[in-house]
Structures are given as structure tokens and as C-alpha cells.
Write a protein that holds these residues in place. Structure first.
Motif, PDB file in Angstrom:
ATOM      1  N   ARG A  68     -98.624  66.837  62.524  1.00  0.00           N
ATOM      2  CA  ARG A  68     -97.692  66.545  63.360  1.00  0.00           C
ATOM      3  C   ARG A  68     -98.290  65.556  64.637  1.00  0.00           C
ATOM      4  NH1 ARG A  68     -93.215  69.832  63.278  1.00  0.00           N
ATOM      5  NH2 ARG A  68     -93.292  71.646  61.679  1.00  0.00           N
ATOM      6  N   LYS A  69     -99.520  65.737  64.508  1.00  0.00           N
ATOM      7  CA  LYS A  69    -100.376  64.597  65.652  1.00  0.00           C
ATOM      8  C   LYS A  69    -100.110  63.140  65.083  1.00  0.00           C
ATOM      9  CE  LYS A  69    -103.675  67.553  67.761  1.00  0.00           C
ATOM     10  NZ  LYS A  69    -105.045  67.735  68.022  1.00  0.00           N
ATOM     11  N   ASP A  70    -100.166  62.821  63.800  1.00  0.00           N
ATOM     12  CA  ASP A  70     -99.996  61.596  62.991  1.00  0.00           C
ATOM     13  C   ASP A  70     -99.508  61.586  61.692  1.00  0.00           C
ATOM     14  OD1 ASP A  70    -100.345  58.903  62.692  1.00  0.00           O
ATOM     15  OD2 ASP A  70    -102.519  58.967  62.975  1.00  0.00           O
ATOM     16  N   PRO A  71     -98.201  61.734  61.633  1.00  0.00           N
ATOM     17  CA  PRO A  71     -97.634  61.952  60.307  1.00  0.00           C
ATOM     18  C   PRO A  71     -97.888  60.518  59.210  1.00  0.00           C
ATOM     19  CG  PRO A  71     -96.033  62.087  61.917  1.00  0.00           C
ATOM     20  CD  PRO A  71     -97.318  62.130  62.420  1.00  0.00           C
ATOM     21  N   GLU A  72     -97.955  59.489  59.886  1.00  0.00           N
ATOM     22  CA  GLU A  72     -97.806  58.377  59.077  1.00  0.00           C
ATOM     23  C   GLU A  72     -99.310  57.996  58.506  1.00  0.00           C
ATOM     24  OE1 GLU A  72     -95.569  56.561  58.035  1.00  0.00           O
ATOM     25  OE2 GLU A  72     -94.270  57.953  58.852  1.00  0.00           O
ATOM     26  N   TYR A  73    -100.619  58.526  58.986  1.00  0.00           N
ATOM     27  CA  TYR A  73    -101.580  58.485  58.742  1.00  0.00           C
ATOM     28  C   TYR A  73    -101.831  59.228  57.294  1.00  0.00           C
ATOM     29  CZ  TYR A  73    -106.638  59.911  58.168  1.00  0.00           C
ATOM     30  OH  TYR A  73    -107.850  60.079  57.404  1.00  0.00           O
ATOM     31  N   TYR A  74    -101.367  60.524  57.450  1.00  0.00           N
ATOM     32  CA  TYR A  74    -101.358  61.280  56.352  1.00  0.00           C
ATOM     33  C   TYR A  74    -100.473  60.791  55.194  1.00  0.00           C
ATOM     34  CZ  TYR A  74    -104.126  64.384  59.049  1.00  0.00           C
ATOM     35  OH  TYR A  74    -105.094  64.826  59.925  1.00  0.00           O
ATOM     36  N   HIS A  75     -99.301  60.246  55.349  1.00  0.00           N
ATOM     37  CA  HIS A  75     -98.538  59.574  54.476  1.00  0.00           C
ATOM     38  C   HIS A  75     -99.517  58.402  53.836  1.00  0.00           C
ATOM     39  CE1 HIS A  75     -95.017  61.780  54.800  1.00  0.00           C
ATOM     40  NE2 HIS A  75     -95.091  61.716  56.117  1.00  0.00           N
ATOM     41  N   ALA A  76    -100.062  57.621  54.631  1.00  0.00           N
ATOM     42  CA  ALA A  76    -100.862  56.534  54.262  1.00  0.00           C
ATOM     43  C   ALA A  76    -102.127  56.933  53.269  1.00  0.00           C
ATOM     44  CB  ALA A  76    -101.396  55.629  55.258  1.00  0.00           C
ATOM     45  N   LEU A  77    -102.637  58.171  53.598  1.00  0.00           N
ATOM     46  CA  LEU A  77    -103.744  58.822  53.041  1.00  0.00           C
ATOM     47  C   LEU A  77    -103.363  59.288  51.671  1.00  0.00           C
ATOM     48  CD1 LEU A  77    -106.838  59.795  52.856  1.00  0.00           C
ATOM     49  CD2 LEU A  77    -105.844  61.845  54.033  1.00  0.00           C
ATOM     50  N   ARG A  78    -102.099  59.828  51.655  1.00  0.00           N
ATOM     51  CA  ARG A  78    -101.409  60.205  50.358  1.00  0.00           C
ATOM     52  C   ARG A  78    -101.199  58.976  49.344  1.00  0.00           C
ATOM     53  NH1 ARG A  78     -96.618  64.445  49.899  1.00  0.00           N
ATOM     54  NH2 ARG A  78     -95.256  62.449  50.720  1.00  0.00           N
ATOM     55  N   ASP A  79    -100.516  58.080  50.045  1.00  0.00           N
ATOM     56  CA  ASP A  79    -100.355  56.734  49.299  1.00  0.00           C
ATOM     57  C   ASP A  79    -101.635  56.365  48.491  1.00  0.00           C
ATOM     58  OD1 ASP A  79     -97.589  56.986  49.895  1.00  0.00           O
ATOM     59  OD2 ASP A  79     -97.758  55.386  51.446  1.00  0.00           O
ATOM     60  N   CYS A  80    -102.643  56.394  49.288  1.00  0.00           N
ATOM     61  CA  CYS A  80    -104.029  55.914  48.782  1.00  0.00           C
ATOM     62  C   CYS A  80    -104.603  56.908  47.674  1.00  0.00           C
ATOM     63  CB  CYS A  80    -105.037  55.956  49.827  1.00  0.00           C
ATOM     64  SG  CYS A  80    -106.765  55.544  49.405  1.00  0.00           S
ATOM     65  N   ARG A  81    -104.398  58.169  47.968  1.00  0.00           N
ATOM     66  CA  ARG A  81    -104.700  59.186  46.666  1.00  0.00           C
ATOM     67  C   ARG A  81    -104.004  58.790  45.490  1.00  0.00           C
ATOM     68  NH1 ARG A  81    -104.751  64.282  50.658  1.00  0.00           N
ATOM     69  NH2 ARG A  81    -106.636  64.173  51.412  1.00  0.00           N
ATOM     70  N   ARG A  82    -102.614  58.552  45.786  1.00  0.00           N
ATOM     71  CA  ARG A  82    -101.737  58.295  44.508  1.00  0.00           C
ATOM     72  C   ARG A  82    -102.231  56.950  43.921  1.00  0.00           C
ATOM     73  NH1 ARG A  82     -96.072  59.074  46.996  1.00  0.00           N
ATOM     74  NH2 ARG A  82     -95.737  61.336  46.500  1.00  0.00           N
ATOM     75  N   ALA A  83    -102.713  55.920  44.367  1.00  0.00           N
ATOM     76  CA  ALA A  83    -102.998  54.584  44.047  1.00  0.00           C
ATOM     77  C   ALA A  83    -104.420  54.816  43.326  1.00  0.00           C
ATOM     78  CB  ALA A  83    -103.308  53.785  45.152  1.00  0.00           C
ATOM     79  N   ASN A  84    -105.332  55.751  43.673  1.00  0.00           N
ATOM     80  CA  ASN A  84    -106.350  56.056  43.142  1.00  0.00           C
ATOM     81  C   ASN A  84    -106.533  57.292  42.314  1.00  0.00           C
ATOM     82  OD1 ASN A  84    -108.270  53.750  43.973  1.00  0.00           O
ATOM     83  ND2 ASN A  84    -107.469  54.907  46.291  1.00  0.00           N
ATOM     84  N   ARG A  85    -105.599  57.803  41.856  1.00  0.00           N
ATOM     85  CA  ARG A  85    -105.340  58.789  40.924  1.00  0.00           C
ATOM     86  C   ARG A  85    -105.912  58.758  39.799  1.00  0.00           C
ATOM     87  NH1 ARG A  85     -99.460  60.458  39.956  1.00  0.00           N
ATOM     88  NH2 ARG A  85     -99.451  60.681  42.194  1.00  0.00           N
ATOM     89  N   GLY A  86    -107.113  59.674  39.567  1.00  0.00           N
ATOM     90  CA  GLY A  86    -107.702  59.774  38.315  1.00  0.00           C
ATOM     91  C   GLY A  86    -109.145  59.155  38.434  1.00  0.00           C
ATOM     92  N   THR A  87    -109.342  58.363  39.607  1.00  0.00           N
ATOM     93  CA  THR A  87    -110.376  57.641  39.781  1.00  0.00           C
ATOM     94  C   THR A  87    -111.551  58.718  40.169  1.00  0.00           C
ATOM     95  OG1 THR A  87    -109.139  55.694  40.654  1.00  0.00           O
ATOM     96  CG2 THR A  87    -111.520  55.789  41.135  1.00  0.00           C
ATOM     97  N   LYS A  88    -112.728  58.577  39.801  1.00  0.00           N
ATOM     98  CA  LYS A  88    -113.894  59.549  39.997  1.00  0.00           C
ATOM     99  C   LYS A  88    -114.519  58.906  41.070  1.00  0.00           C
ATOM    100  CE  LYS A  88    -113.029  62.221  36.352  1.00  0.00           C
ATOM    101  NZ  LYS A  88    -112.713  63.613  36.614  1.00  0.00           N
ATOM    102  N   TRP A  89    -114.896  59.646  42.025  1.00  0.00           N
ATOM    103  CA  TRP A  89    -115.905  59.256  43.217  1.00  0.00           C
ATOM    104  C   TRP A  89    -117.325  59.188  42.733  1.00  0.00           C
ATOM    105  CZ3 TRP A  89    -118.951  62.918  46.736  1.00  0.00           C
ATOM    106  CH2 TRP A  89    -119.482  62.242  47.632  1.00  0.00           C
ATOM    107  N   ASN A  90    -117.960  57.883  42.965  1.00  0.00           N
ATOM    108  CA  ASN A  90    -119.562  57.638  42.578  1.00  0.00           C
ATOM    109  C   ASN A  90    -120.193  58.467  43.422  1.00  0.00           C
ATOM    110  OD1 ASN A  90    -119.460  56.263  44.904  1.00  0.00           O
ATOM    111  ND2 ASN A  90    -119.623  54.083  43.910  1.00  0.00           N
ATOM    112  N   GLY A  91    -119.993  58.990  44.421  1.00  0.00           N
ATOM    113  CA  GLY A  91    -121.168  59.925  44.974  1.00  0.00           C
ATOM    114  C   GLY A  91    -121.393  58.997  46.366  1.00  0.00           C
TER     115      GLY A  91
END
Length: 79
Positions: free
Chosen positions: A52-75
């Protein structure tokens, strides 16, 4: 410590809390709401507070997660 096996984001963002990424499938969450065409799931009151403090931030974060779905973090940690 090597975390290269970790996914960047959940495979199905609509079944995970938009704030922390915890699985909320099968009734495991506190809130599931539709905002326009977006489905927002929240697992607990604390995540609701942050969302509720910053919904657009979390929507942008989810969009980023969707764009990188299946990508492995390199550490590597960001600068």
C-alpha cells in the motif's frame, strides 16, 4: 555460499505474494484482489502494508520478474 540455482522470480507471479514472493496458491495468502487486469496476491499484513505504501513499485518488480522468468541468478550482488 553459492546461490546460482535460485530463480530470479516465481514461475507464476499470480500465485505468489507480489511483495515477498511467498507462494499463496490454494488459499495460502491473506488477500487476492483484481486491480484492472492485474491480480495482486498478498501473504500477510506486513506485505499488505508495504504494498500500500508503493503499489507501482511492486507492479514494476513483478513485471521484471515476468521478463526474467526462468533466468537463473548468477550469484553476483548488484553494485
Amino acid at each position: 555460499m553459492n546461490a546460482s540455482h535460485l530463480d530470479i522470480g516465481p514461475a507464476d507471479p499470480e500465485s505468489h505474494c507480489i511483495v515477498c514472493g511467498k507462494c499463496v496458491a490454494h488459499g495460502g495468502g491473506m488477500v487476492r484482489m483484481e486491480i484492472g487486469e492485474r491480480v495482486v496476491c498478498l501473504c500477510c499484513p506486513l506485505c499488505d502494508k508495504f504494498y500500500r505504501k508503493d503499489p507501482e513499485y511492486y507492479h514494476a518488480l513483478r513485471d521484471c520478474r515476468r521478463a526474467n522468468r526462468g533466468t537463473k541468478w548468477n550469484g553476483a550482488m548488484p553494485d
